[in-house]
Write a protein that holds these residues in place. Structure first.
Motif, PDB file in Angstrom:
ATOM      1  N   PHE A 108     -56.322  45.774-121.390  1.00  0.00           N
ATOM      2  CA  PHE A 108     -57.384  46.399-121.927  1.00  0.00           C
ATOM      3  C   PHE A 108     -57.025  48.006-122.380  1.00  0.00           C
ATOM      4  N   SER A 109     -56.648  48.147-123.734  1.00  0.00           N
ATOM      5  CA  SER A 109     -56.152  49.450-124.269  1.00  0.00           C
ATOM      6  C   SER A 109     -57.509  50.170-124.723  1.00  0.00           C
ATOM      7  N   CYS A 110     -57.674  51.242-124.175  1.00  0.00           N
ATOM      8  CA  CYS A 110     -59.037  52.219-124.541  1.00  0.00           C
ATOM      9  C   CYS A 110     -58.581  53.624-124.198  1.00  0.00           C
ATOM     10  N   ASP A 111     -59.630  54.386-124.576  1.00  0.00           N
ATOM     11  CA  ASP A 111     -59.642  55.935-124.324  1.00  0.00           C
ATOM     12  C   ASP A 111     -59.412  56.093-122.838  1.00  0.00           C
ATOM     13  N   ASP A 112     -58.570  57.152-122.588  1.00  0.00           N
ATOM     14  CA  ASP A 112     -58.223  57.570-121.200  1.00  0.00           C
ATOM     15  C   ASP A 112     -59.638  57.992-120.340  1.00  0.00           C
ATOM     16  N   LYS A 113     -60.637  58.265-121.015  1.00  0.00           N
ATOM     17  CA  LYS A 113     -61.857  58.584-120.257  1.00  0.00           C
ATOM     18  C   LYS A 113     -62.463  57.447-119.667  1.00  0.00           C
ATOM     19  N   TYR A 114     -62.262  56.117-120.160  1.00  0.00           N
ATOM     20  CA  TYR A 114     -62.779  55.142-119.490  1.00  0.00           C
ATOM     21  C   TYR A 114     -61.723  54.386-118.505  1.00  0.00           C
ATOM     22  N   VAL A 115     -60.466  54.967-118.261  1.00  0.00           N
ATOM     23  CA  VAL A 115     -59.487  54.311-117.456  1.00  0.00           C
ATOM     24  C   VAL A 115     -59.698  55.063-115.996  1.00  0.00           C
ATOM     25  N   ALA A 116     -60.251  54.184-114.971  1.00  0.00           N
ATOM     26  CA  ALA A 116     -60.355  54.563-113.744  1.00  0.00           C
ATOM     27  C   ALA A 116     -59.343  54.529-112.807  1.00  0.00           C
ATOM     28  N   ALA A 117     -58.597  53.596-113.104  1.00  0.00           N
ATOM     29  CA  ALA A 117     -56.944  53.411-112.409  1.00  0.00           C
ATOM     30  C   ALA A 117     -56.280  52.683-113.406  1.00  0.00           C
ATOM     31  N   PHE A 118     -54.890  52.799-113.130  1.00  0.00           N
ATOM     32  CA  PHE A 118     -53.818  52.404-113.926  1.00  0.00           C
ATOM     33  C   PHE A 118     -52.763  51.886-113.205  1.00  0.00           C
ATOM     34  N   SER A 119     -51.954  50.884-113.569  1.00  0.00           N
ATOM     35  CA  SER A 119     -50.689  50.417-112.893  1.00  0.00           C
ATOM     36  C   SER A 119     -49.407  50.399-113.461  1.00  0.00           C
ATOM     37  N   ASP A 120     -48.405  50.569-113.163  1.00  0.00           N
ATOM     38  CA  ASP A 120     -47.147  50.913-113.902  1.00  0.00           C
ATOM     39  C   ASP A 120     -46.435  49.309-114.030  1.00  0.00           C
ATOM     40  N   TYR A 121     -46.128  48.817-115.281  1.00  0.00           N
ATOM     41  CA  TYR A 121     -45.539  47.691-115.318  1.00  0.00           C
ATOM     42  C   TYR A 121     -44.727  47.789-116.727  1.00  0.00           C
ATOM     43  N   GLY A 122     -43.813  48.658-116.770  1.00  0.00           N
ATOM     44  CA  GLY A 122     -43.088  48.903-117.862  1.00  0.00           C
ATOM     45  C   GLY A 122     -43.878  49.707-118.902  1.00  0.00           C
ATOM     46  N   ILE A 123     -45.304  49.780-118.893  1.00  0.00           N
ATOM     47  CA  ILE A 123     -46.060  50.557-119.510  1.00  0.00           C
ATOM     48  C   ILE A 123     -47.186  50.805-118.715  1.00  0.00           C
ATOM     49  N   LYS A 124     -47.996  51.671-118.858  1.00  0.00           N
ATOM     50  CA  LYS A 124     -49.385  51.949-118.067  1.00  0.00           C
ATOM     51  C   LYS A 124     -50.350  50.753-118.501  1.00  0.00           C
ATOM     52  N   VAL A 125     -50.264  50.163-117.578  1.00  0.00           N
ATOM     53  CA  VAL A 125     -51.521  49.066-117.661  1.00  0.00           C
ATOM     54  C   VAL A 125     -52.892  49.138-117.176  1.00  0.00           C
ATOM     55  N   THR A 126     -53.804  49.381-117.845  1.00  0.00           N
ATOM     56  CA  THR A 126     -55.244  49.645-117.391  1.00  0.00           C
ATOM     57  C   THR A 126     -55.342  48.752-116.216  1.00  0.00           C
ATOM     58  N   ALA A 127     -55.989  49.207-115.094  1.00  0.00           N
ATOM     59  CA  ALA A 127     -56.175  48.325-113.971  1.00  0.00           C
ATOM     60  C   ALA A 127     -57.715  48.438-113.744  1.00  0.00           C
ATOM     61  N   ALA A 128     -58.334  49.349-114.103  1.00  0.00           N
ATOM     62  CA  ALA A 128     -59.873  49.491-114.170  1.00  0.00           C
ATOM     63  C   ALA A 128     -60.314  50.404-115.192  1.00  0.00           C
ATOM     64  N   VAL A 129     -61.665  49.862-115.459  1.00  0.00           N
ATOM     65  CA  VAL A 129     -62.213  50.835-116.342  1.00  0.00           C
ATOM     66  C   VAL A 129     -63.799  51.000-115.967  1.00  0.00           C
ATOM     67  N   GLN A 130     -64.253  52.193-116.132  1.00  0.00           N
ATOM     68  CA  GLN A 130     -65.693  52.153-115.960  1.00  0.00           C
ATOM     69  C   GLN A 130     -66.414  53.351-117.043  1.00  0.00           C
ATOM     70  N   ARG A 131     -67.792  52.761-117.137  1.00  0.00           N
ATOM     71  CA  ARG A 131     -68.459  53.739-118.187  1.00  0.00           C
ATOM     72  C   ARG A 131     -69.879  53.438-117.584  1.00  0.00           C
ATOM     73  N   ASP A 132     -70.584  54.664-117.165  1.00  0.00           N
ATOM     74  CA  ASP A 132     -71.825  54.406-116.486  1.00  0.00           C
ATOM     75  C   ASP A 132     -71.999  53.482-115.346  1.00  0.00           C
ATOM     76  N   ASN A 133     -72.822  52.349-115.920  1.00  0.00           N
ATOM     77  CA  ASN A 133     -73.004  51.228-114.890  1.00  0.00           C
ATOM     78  C   ASN A 133     -72.243  50.120-114.902  1.00  0.00           C
ATOM     79  N   ILE A 134     -71.051  50.312-115.854  1.00  0.00           N
ATOM     80  CA  ILE A 134     -70.222  49.166-116.373  1.00  0.00           C
ATOM     81  C   ILE A 134     -68.835  49.370-115.613  1.00  0.00           C
ATOM     82  N   TYR A 135     -68.503  48.424-114.934  1.00  0.00           N
ATOM     83  CA  TYR A 135     -67.241  48.653-114.385  1.00  0.00           C
ATOM     84  C   TYR A 135     -66.303  47.378-114.751  1.00  0.00           C
ATOM     85  N   GLY A 136     -64.994  47.767-114.533  1.00  0.00           N
ATOM     86  CA  GLY A 136     -63.845  46.266-114.862  1.00  0.00           C
ATOM     87  C   GLY A 136     -62.739  46.542-114.057  1.00  0.00           C
ATOM     88  N   VAL A 137     -62.185  45.445-113.615  1.00  0.00           N
ATOM     89  CA  VAL A 137     -60.954  45.581-112.824  1.00  0.00           C
ATOM     90  C   VAL A 137     -59.955  44.482-113.625  1.00  0.00           C
TER      91      VAL A 137
END
Lengths: 207, 288
Positions: free
Chosen positions: A156-185
């Motif tokens: 998931f490639s998105c604006d940093d403001k939505y990235v709640a957590a990331f993981s390192d695998y050669g690049i920064k991989v989005t690990a969690a997103v959140q926006r208001d009541n919407i969450y994703g891991v």
């Protein structure tokens, strides 16, 4: 909430039983796996599980009219929802997995193929550390060195403001997103032993 | 960083976990649900359950067994055996499996690999290849007909990757149950042929074998079956030794970091003086 009504949305593909086992082990009794509008509408919290190709998942959601049912609940009634793996990717605007396919567009972003240096195998499979941008609410109970189980070829490639957590695998991989009541891991909390169970607890306690 | 995975393979025959030796001899171990529960408690990273009787009897996967077995599985569970249709995979995903492993289908109906990958994503499709050593080279082994195919495992792995396989499980028939260690040459051949993660299996005796395969090949995971079954806390003890040289994930409170091990990586008794002075501390169960 102590004992919320939880519905795991069944859209045909997805490891629904695994998610149900993990959440059930935390003692939540009002837990259902369903694709029925009447059941989904009653939920206090929704889980959009995932193991599937994006096109098949998005297609199944639409075929069962779950995109409109969930849209009303999440965007209008502000019910909390947690997407897991491809369930998280479905929150995006679109995905390039096997052609370009439209997602739910609840969190602006694009799902892209992992393009990594040759020493990194794709899919990204296994236990990886996660760094938190924002601990609340998902990671409120997790320690800094928590490992989670990843299994994906697209991210998931998105604006940093939505990235709640990331993981390192050669690049920064989005690990969690959140926006208001919407969450994703991106990882699988239902398959990450104690770390994953803590994440579920953090999510349900926050609603 | 991404950790190397320590996986357990459960070979299931007629609903019972068995110890497999050279793909010929099978000794009963116990119920799948119990084995899975213990492996979880000991901090295993992944479990691969292979039902070797399903294909033999031309039967579908045993969904009830999987449902029971997965009840207390909080790590990824890959299920193989008897899968010949996409519908079988759908049903397995509703019974608690997270990934599927194709072996017979990979040889005889490779189209299923593609079909499964398009529906469930390539990350869900593990292809399991059995290899047997023929002189100086390797050939793919078909365990049902007990014959070899005139094809190299590395070549088959490469073909199946292009058809959509997301992981390759390479199993050495010669090393199966032998405790001779992993077949490093075979594993390197397969790792070099593909870009997807490779899981190796067959021959592990102790932590030293894991360390060797993680250092000398690029496998993403190493799996063992037999030796995890027969000693208490086998997984934590193995990881305690591996982590001295290769990063792995630790899950359990008992990490054995301060315990002595002998040359075969078996747990040694602590010194008498140390035992004498030992204090008992009550460990509060962590409330999640």
């Amino acid at each position: 909430m102590i004992n919320p009504k939880i519905v795991i949305v069944d859209y045909g593909v997805g490891n629904t039983h695994s998610v149900s086992n993990a959440i059930g082990s935390l003692g939540y009794k009002k837990l259902k796996i369903s694709d029925q509008e009447a059941v989904i509408k009653e939920a206090d919290a929704l889980i959009l599980p995932g193991v599937g190709a994006f096109e098949a998942c998005a297609g199944n959601l639409r075929e069962r009219h779950l995109d409109t049912i969930l849209g009303e609940l999440v965007l209008v009634k502000k019910k909390p929802i947690l997407g897991i793996c491809v369930g998280m990717q479905l929150l995006a605007t679109d995905s390039e997995e096997n052609g370009l396919h439209a997602g739910l567009n609840w969190i602006e972003g694009h799902v892209k193929k992992l393009q990594l240096p040759p020493e990194y195998a794709v899919p990204h499979v296994g236990w990886n550390n996660v760094k938190f941008n924002s601990r609340e609410p998902l990671f409120s109970r997790n320690s800094d060195d928590s490992n989670f189980y990843f299994d994906h070829s697209y991210y998931f490639s998105c604006d940093d403001k939505y990235v709640a957590a990331f993981s390192d695998y050669g690049i920064k991989v989005t690990a969690a997103v959140q926006r208001d009541n919407i969450y994703g891991v991106q990882f699988h909390p239902e398959k990450s032993q104690t770390s994953g169970l803590k994440l579920f607890r953090g999510f349900f306690n926050s609603i | 960083m991404l950790k190397k995975r320590v996986a357990a393979t459960l070979v299931v025959k007629d609903g019972i976990v068995v110890q497999s030796i050279g793909f010929r001899k099978y000794l009963p171990v116990g119920k799948p649900a119990i084995a899975i529960e213990f492996l979880n408690q000991w901090g295993i990273d992944e479990i691969i359950l292979l039902d070797i009787s399903a294909s033999l009897k031309n039967a579908e996967p045993d969904y009830n067994m999987i449902k029971k077995a997965s009840k207390k599985c909080y790590v990824p569970l890959t299920v193989g055996g008897g899968i010949t249709k996409v519908d079988h995979i759908k049903e397995l995903m509703h019974c608690g499996s997270d990934k599927i492993s194709l072996n017979q289908a990979a040889i005889h109906q490779p189209g299923l690999v593609t079909e499964a990958a398009l529906l469930f994503g390539d990350q869900c499709v593990v292809v399991s290849i059995d290899a047997v050593k023929m002189g100086n080279s390797y050939e793919v082994y078909d365990y049902l007909t007990k014959t070899t195919l005139k094809k190299k495992p590395a070549q088959l792995a490469k073909e199946l990757q292009s058809r959509g396989a997301g992981e390759i499980l390479i199993n050495s028939v010669d090393r199966d149950g032998s405790y001779l260690g992993y077949d490093i040459t075979l594993i390197n051949e397969v790792c070099e042929a593909v870009t997807v993660p490779v899981i190796c299996c067959g021959g592990a005796k102790n932590a030293a074998d894991f360390i060797r395969v993680f250092s000398e090949t690029t496998v993403s995971a190493a799996s063992a079956a037999n030796f995890f079954h027969f000693s208490e806390h086998s997984v934590n003890c193995t990881k305690a030794n591996i982590i001295k040289q290769v990063p792995v994930r630790l899950e359990t409170y008992a990490d054995y970091s301060g315990n002595p091990f002998d040359g075969s990586q078996r747990l040694l008794k602590k010194g008498d003086k140390e035992l004498e002075e030992m204090l008992f501390i009550r460990i509060e169960k962590e409330i999640i």
